[in-house]
Design a protein around this motif. Structure first.
Motif, PDB file in Angstrom:
ATOM      1  N   THR A 188       0.916   4.866  -3.063  1.00 24.67           N
ATOM      2  CA  THR A 188      -0.677   5.453  -2.525  1.00 24.67           C
ATOM      3  C   THR A 188      -1.208   5.570  -3.961  1.00 24.67           C
TER       4      THR A 188
ATOM      5  N   THR B  67       0.925  -1.308   0.138  1.00 26.34           N
ATOM      6  CA  THR B  67       0.134  -0.111  -0.093  1.00 26.34           C
ATOM      7  C   THR B  67       0.932   0.898  -0.451  1.00 26.34           C
TER       8      THR B  67
ATOM      9  N   GLU C 260      -5.042   3.209  -3.983  1.00 22.54           N
ATOM     10  CA  GLU C 260      -5.991   4.271  -4.007  1.00 22.54           C
ATOM     11  C   GLU C 260      -7.282   3.674  -5.401  1.00 22.54           C
TER      12      GLU C 260
END
Length: 659
Positions: A36, A33, A40
């Motif tokens: 980003t 993650t 997302e």
């Protein structure tokens, strides 16, 4: 946006739950993650899957008729103003709702506010909202239409190719969020820019694409052949640009204007192509929405997993091989520092000899100049004394000469200091170190000269009469009887005239005596002899004084000149030692600093290698976990593919959450 009550378990819900569970596990992996932007996209697609929302973009070039076509598809043309001038760069999203509503979302009000359909032009057109001054982000429309009940959402994107650059920016950014696309083309000949945009859309949605050849009524005047040629042109050019088989493209000719003017006439409505487009959208996209939505989530997850796996794999290899950026950077700096230390050590003798030579040359130059200057001072003093008279102030003259010695020494010391520091600065610049500046004491006190004692000349102690008698006697002895007579007359004149007059003008006495003795003959010759004797006596007295003064000046000069030379030798030694001491000190400090840094770098390198080993040990299970995620994602994809596009349960049960 609210979450609906999950439907009873079906193939779709089972797969969706499995995919969402996979996403939750993936979200716990920080290395996955940390990208980003990519994550997302994964999270947004997962949220749409959770909400059972399938997003179809209605897109195309500016003025292609896409907004009018969407209005015709939904039977609500008033919600999509197209004939009101230029529109803003605001996407309009249409989804299911129990009751109709229009909500405007702005940067300052992210939850949005409800407006009437008639007020839309105040937010989505340049006339009502010039330059998007109201900072509208999105318009969300909820409609209770069967076409939208199964989670299908349409988003009307700003057209590209307009003079408003913001249109393309918003549209290209929104493409990352869509699941399928209705691409609208109205051009008589498909342009290169339109094909390029179609390529970007296809990269996002794959085969979840339907192309609408809009404004078909304009070519329908040429009959069915005209419409067929228009469709064939789009098919051939799109297939060539996308690198796919022409038959693999779904293209439907349609006229939104004909549909809107049909007014319920079945034949006119059918002729518009809108019913055929709705049916095609249902079979080509809506029927596959569940599988496409799940596949889209898995695609984005796979992209993130592959990216993280590749990144972490490279990192692990670099850590294992000892080639991590941190280790490489420390190793490079350590090698550079060691090389620099070797250079400093090897070049110390060379730079010391070079600086010594430069300083010695400067000192030799200035010492020679000082010797020459002191010689010049003595020569100038001798010349001045050769011209001096009895009125010369001996003590003042001597002081002036000694001051010249002081000035010459001070100038030499200052020049020597300046030139020595220039050599020091040049060496410092070449070595890249700070050598500072050397300073010397340029003060010069000198040896004070004794007061001048005037020479003792007996005749100068005599009165004017006495000097005249002496001059007359000298003249008589040299000139015989007549000069003796003249001398006597001269003495007589001296006796006749007041002593002050004789003192003021001795020659007057001689002339008077000569005149008085003119009758005796030869007196004139005696008078002139008397004058010459007086002048000779005066010259002899002056030379005696000059000789004494020369000796006085030379004696005063000697210790001061020697002190000037001695002090300059002291300055030379100070500068020489100071410069070399500064160089050795700077090189010593440099060696110490470099040595300390080398020690620190060695410790940092060992610590970094230890950390690299620890990080490698931590990354191995992470990579294994990513590999497992990939395998499970592939298994879920296989299950989706087995349903041949249709997932039972996608359009069963309750409607999705409202927009």
């Amino acid at each position: 946006m609210t979450t609906h009550t999950p439907p009873p378990p079906t193939e779709f819900t089972d797969l969706a739950d499995a995919v969402l569970a996979l996403l939750e596990r993936a979200a716990s992996i920080g290395e996955l993650t940390q990208d980003t932007e990519t994550w997302e996209e994964v999270a947004r697609s997962g949220e749409r899957l959770r909400e059972r929302t399938f997003l179809i973009a209605v897109c195309g070039e500016f003025s292609s008729g896409k907004s009018t076509l969407l209005g015709a598809l939904l039977g609500r043309p008033e919600l999509f103003p197209a004939d009101v001038g230029a529109t803003t760069s605001v996407p309009t999203v249409v989804g299911w709702a129990e009751s109709e509503h229009v909500r405007v979302v702005t940067r300052t009000e992210p939850d949005g506010f409800v407006v009437g359909a008639a007020d839309l032009t105040r937010y989505v057109t340049e006339a009502g909202n010039p330059g998007n001054a109201q900072q509208v982000v999105e318009v969300r429309i909820g409609l209770p239409l069967p076409l939208l009940r199964d989670g299908i959402c349409f988003v009307d994107l700003p057209g590209i190719g307009s003079t408003n650059a913001a249109h393309a920016l918003v549209t290209n950014a929104y493409l990352e969020r869509i699941d399928a696309a209705l691409f609208v083309s109205a051009a008589q000949t498909v342009s290169e820019s339109e094909l390029a945009f179609l390529g970007r859309v296809t990269e996002r949605v794959g085969d979840a694409l339907v192309i609408a050849r809009s404004k078909a009524d304009l070519v329908a005047q040429y009959g069915e052949d005209g419409v067929a040629r228009a469709v064939a042109d789009v098919r051939a050019k799109a297939a060539g640009a996308l690198g796919v088989a022409p038959d693999g493209l779904v293209i439907v000719p349609v006229s939104a204007l004909t549909s809107l003017m049909a007014l319920g006439d079945p034949e006119e409505e059918a002729a518009s192509g809108v019913p055929a487009l709705i049916a095609t959208m249902d079979t080509a996209i809506a029927a596959r929405a569940g599988s496409l939505l799940i596949a889209g989530v898995l695609d984005r997850l796979d992209t993130a997993v592959r990216g993280a796996g590749a990144r972490l794999g490279l990192r692990l290899r670099s850590l294992t091989d000892g080639n991590s950026p941190e280790v490489v950077a420390l190793g490079a700096e350590l090698a550079e520092r060691r090389r620099h230390l070797e250079e400093v050590t090897a070049s110390e003798a060379q730079w010391t000899a070079r600086l010594r030579q430069e300083v010695e040359q400067v000192c030799a130059d200035e010492t020679l100049k000082l010797d020459s200057a002191l010689h010049s001072v003595r020569s100038r003093a001798q010349s001045a004394l050769d011209r001096a008279g009895h009125d010369l102030n001996a003590n003042a003259f001597t002081s002036q000469v000694l001051n010249s010695v002081h000035d010459e020494y001070t100038g030499a010391a200052h020049r020597l200091e300046h030139r020595a520091n220039q050599a020091l600065e040049a060496t410092a610049s070449a070595l890249g170190v700070d050598l500072g500046h050397v300073q010397v004491d340029s003060s010069f006190h000198g040896t004070r000269a004794e007061s001048f004692t005037e020479p003792l000349i007996h005749r100068r102690t005599k009165s004017s009469l006495g000097r005249a008698v002496e001059a007359g006697g000298r003249a008589a002895r040299k000139g015989g009887f007549w000069k003796l007579m003249g001398a006597g007359l001269a003495v007589g004149a001296a006796l006749l005239f007041p002593p002050a007059a004789v003192a003021a003008a001795p020659l007057l006495g001689a002339v008077a005596a000569a005149a008085a003795g003119a009758a005796a003959g030869g007196v004139a010759d005696a008078a002139f002899g008397f004058r010459d004797e007086l002048q000779e006596m005066e010259h002899a007295d002056l030379e005696t004084r000059r000789a004494r003064l020369r000796k006085h000046v030379v004696e005063a000069l000697a210790p001061n000149q020697e002190e000037a030379r001695a002090r300059l030798r002291s300055v030379v030694a100070t500068l020489h030692n100071g410069a070399l001491t500064a160089l050795r000190g700077a090189l010593g400090r440099e060696r110490a600093e470099v040595g300390a840094r080398i020690t620190q770098l060695g410790e940092d390198l060992r610590r970094t290698r230890t950390q690299a080993e620890e990080e490698a040990a931590r990354l191995r299970p992470v990579l294994a976990g990513l590999e497992t995620l990939g395998e499970e994602s592939a298994a879920l994809r296989t299950r989706v593919a087995a349903q041949q596009g249709r997932l039972p349960g996608w359009n069963d049960g309750d409607a999705p959450g409202e927009r």
